[in-house]
Design a protein around this motif. Structure first.
Motif, PDB file in Angstrom:
ATOM      1  N   ARG A  21       0.849  -1.197   0.000  1.00 34.08           N
ATOM      2  CA  ARG A  21       0.000   0.000   0.000  1.00 34.08           C
ATOM      3  C   ARG A  21       0.877   1.237   0.000  1.00 34.08           C
ATOM      4  O   ARG A  21       1.141   1.833   1.023  1.00 34.08           O
ATOM      5  N   HIS A  33      -8.881  10.762  -2.923  1.00 34.51           N
ATOM      6  CA  HIS A  33      -8.925   9.295  -2.970  1.00 34.51           C
ATOM      7  C   HIS A  33      -8.164   8.690  -1.786  1.00 34.51           C
ATOM      8  O   HIS A  33      -8.673   7.800  -1.101  1.00 34.51           O
ATOM      9  N   ALA A  34      -6.948   9.162  -1.560  1.00 32.67           N
ATOM     10  CA  ALA A  34      -6.139   8.622  -0.463  1.00 32.67           C
ATOM     11  C   ALA A  34      -6.807   8.853   0.884  1.00 32.67           C
ATOM     12  O   ALA A  34      -6.876   7.942   1.715  1.00 32.67           O
ATOM     13  N   MET A  36     -10.042   9.421   1.610  1.00 31.25           N
ATOM     14  CA  MET A  36     -11.329   8.749   1.788  1.00 31.25           C
ATOM     15  C   MET A  36     -11.239   7.225   1.729  1.00 31.25           C
ATOM     16  O   MET A  36     -12.034   6.537   2.365  1.00 31.25           O
ATOM     17  N   ASN A  37     -10.263   6.697   0.995  1.00 27.78           N
ATOM     18  CA  ASN A  37     -10.234   5.250   0.776  1.00 27.78           C
ATOM     19  C   ASN A  37      -9.065   4.519   1.422  1.00 27.78           C
ATOM     20  O   ASN A  37      -9.122   3.301   1.566  1.00 27.78           O
ATOM     21  N   GLU A  38      -8.018   5.226   1.785  1.00 26.97           N
ATOM     22  CA  GLU A  38      -6.810   4.543   2.235  1.00 26.97           C
ATOM     23  C   GLU A  38      -6.389   4.846   3.675  1.00 26.97           C
ATOM     24  O   GLU A  38      -5.721   4.040   4.291  1.00 26.97           O
ATOM     25  N   ASP A  42     -10.523   8.149  10.112  1.00 29.11           N
ATOM     26  CA  ASP A  42     -11.241   9.206   9.408  1.00 29.11           C
ATOM     27  C   ASP A  42     -11.908  10.199  10.347  1.00 29.11           C
ATOM     28  O   ASP A  42     -12.873  10.852   9.994  1.00 29.11           O
TER      29      ASP A  42
END
Length: 87
Positions: A21, A33-34, A36-38, A42
């Motif tokens: 990753r 993207h990073a 929200m998804n990785e 959060d």
């Protein structure tokens, strides 16, 4: 500005706990993207600030360099290694 627009900044390499990753973030879309998804968390203060700055950059209300710095702070907060690359 629209999401499809390339808002580039000097890359930030994000190294997550899993060596497979690895992400190079250099645009507002890549940052979103990073985040929200990785990212493993959060709900941190710096994470939320980075999301807000990401939206501000896309709207034209903040500079891409501010987003780059916010990504680095959010990574530090989440325990994600961030390597700041300069051109």
């Amino acid at each position: 500005m629209e999401w499809g627009t390339s808002i580039e900044f000097d890359p930030v390499i994000l190294l997550f706990n899993n060596p497979e990753r690895l992400f190079s973030v250099r645009t507002a879309v890549g940052a979103a993207h990073a985040l929200m998804n990785e990212f493993p968390y959060d709900d941190g203060k710096e994470f939320l600030a980075a999301i807000e700055i990401c939206l501000d950059v896309v709207k034209g209300n903040a500079k891409s360099e501010q987003l780059r710095a916010a990504i680095i702070r959010a990574a530090d907060e989440a325990g994600v290694t961030a390597i700041a690359v300069l051109h």
